[in-house]
Design a protein around this motif. Structure first.
Motif, PDB file in Angstrom:
ATOM      1  N   MET A 157       0.559  -1.288   0.061  1.00 35.16           N
ATOM      2  CA  MET A 157      -0.007   0.068  -0.048  1.00 35.16           C
ATOM      3  C   MET A 157       0.813   1.195   0.206  1.00 35.16           C
ATOM      4  N   GLN A 158       0.669   2.103  -0.946  1.00 37.92           N
ATOM      5  CA  GLN A 158       1.123   3.374  -0.654  1.00 37.92           C
ATOM      6  C   GLN A 158       0.742   4.461   0.016  1.00 37.92           C
ATOM      7  N   TYR A 159       1.381   5.778   0.140  1.00 36.45           N
ATOM      8  CA  TYR A 159       1.050   6.489   1.246  1.00 36.45           C
ATOM      9  C   TYR A 159      -0.431   7.152   0.782  1.00 36.45           C
ATOM     10  N   ASP A 179      -2.822   5.816  -0.771  1.00 40.48           N
ATOM     11  CA  ASP A 179      -4.031   4.724  -0.261  1.00 40.48           C
ATOM     12  C   ASP A 179      -4.062   4.495   1.215  1.00 40.48           C
ATOM     13  N   ALA A 180      -2.830   4.588   1.745  1.00 40.93           N
ATOM     14  CA  ALA A 180      -3.058   4.614   3.291  1.00 40.93           C
ATOM     15  C   ALA A 180      -3.816   5.534   4.057  1.00 40.93           C
ATOM     16  N   LEU A 181      -3.571   6.790   3.685  1.00 34.42           N
ATOM     17  CA  LEU A 181      -4.181   7.888   3.929  1.00 34.42           C
ATOM     18  C   LEU A 181      -5.876   7.786   3.670  1.00 34.42           C
ATOM     19  N   ALA A 182      -5.998   7.584   2.731  1.00 36.77           N
ATOM     20  CA  ALA A 182      -7.558   7.544   2.079  1.00 36.77           C
ATOM     21  C   ALA A 182      -8.153   6.152   3.156  1.00 36.77           C
ATOM     22  N   HIS A 183      -7.528   4.955   3.345  1.00 36.50           N
ATOM     23  CA  HIS A 183      -7.979   4.243   4.176  1.00 36.50           C
ATOM     24  C   HIS A 183      -8.287   4.660   5.620  1.00 36.50           C
ATOM     25  N   VAL A 184      -7.165   5.319   6.036  1.00 31.84           N
ATOM     26  CA  VAL A 184      -7.252   5.683   7.332  1.00 31.84           C
ATOM     27  C   VAL A 184      -8.655   6.487   7.448  1.00 31.84           C
TER      28      VAL A 184
END
Length: 237
Positions: A1-3, A5-10
């Motif tokens: 997972m890239q940054y 994608d990670a930020l959106a998931h959080v």
């Protein structure tokens, strides 16, 4: 997972238990990054003090060369000429009278966590990054075995007259002490170390709880029967 994608998931997808538990992962990553920075500091490293040291805020920005590391947390720093002059100018509440007369002053007991290496060995950076971020348990076991083998190879070069710092020694209160090799028995993998004045003073204080009594006024102390694997050679005779 890239940054991204990670930020959106959080932001959009975490459940209530997950959003609280994520703090542990964030804290663990911060710890790894701190460990990476600290692990790059070795004896002989040129560093600058970037962090703020409690009760020594004036030390931020000073630079020099690491002379000794002890307790895996603290170091003695040989300040460069410019930093020695800055320290002698009277910055801070703590007096350092020796800085006024020394060309390069040794600042003792500084926390490794405040150091930043100014010109690290890139291959060592890559190695430490792999160990902290990618190595599997099996990798770590193999790497530690290779590390011990390399220590044995380097220890074969230990000679009388070499300058040494004690490292990775079981008696933790001896770690970081420095001196000159007096005898070497390569067959038994043992050597004796004549501590310098600064390390003799340190052992006089910290050795009291370990039944080591060094009288006041004694400037050198001999440590016998030390494993050669604990000798970090800082200067060849």
């Amino acid at each position: 997972m890239q940054y991204d994608d990670a930020l959106a998931h959080v932001r959009d997808n975490l459940t209530h238990p997950q959003v609280h538990r994520l703090l542990n992962a964030i804290s663990a990553r911060h710890s790894i990054l701190r460990d990476l920075r600290t692990a790059l500091v070795i004896v002989g490293s040129d560093i600058v003090i970037e962090g703020v040291i409690t009760n020594a805020r004036y030390a931020t920005g000073l630079s020099g060369t690491v002379q000794a590391i002890y307790d895996d947390k603290y170091a003695d720093l040989l300040l460069d000429e410019e930093s020695t002059k800055a320290l002698a100018s009277g910055k801070g509440k703590t007096a350092h009278p020796g800085a006024a007369t020394a060309e390069r002053y040794t600042f003792t007991g500084l926390p490794l966590s405040a150091f930043a290496v100014t010109d690290p060995d890139e291959s060592f950076v890559d190695l430490v990054g792999f160990v902290l971020g990618q190595a599997t348990p099996a990798d770590l076991e193999s790497l530690d075995k290779a590390r011990k083998q390399r220590i044995d190879v380097l220890a074969d070069g230990l000679e009388v007259g070499d300058s040494v710092m004690l490292a990775n020694i079981q008696r933790k209160y001896l770690a970081g002490l420095t001196g000159t090799v007096k005898t070497v028995d390569h067959a038994k993998r043992r050597f004796s170390l004549l501590l310098d004045e600064a390390s003799t003073d340190r052992l006089r204080f910290h050795g009291r709880n370990n039944r080591i009594d060094i009288p006041l006024g004694v400037k050198e102390h001999l440590l016998p029967q030390i494993a050669v694997a604990c000798a970090l050679i800082t200067n060849k005779r």
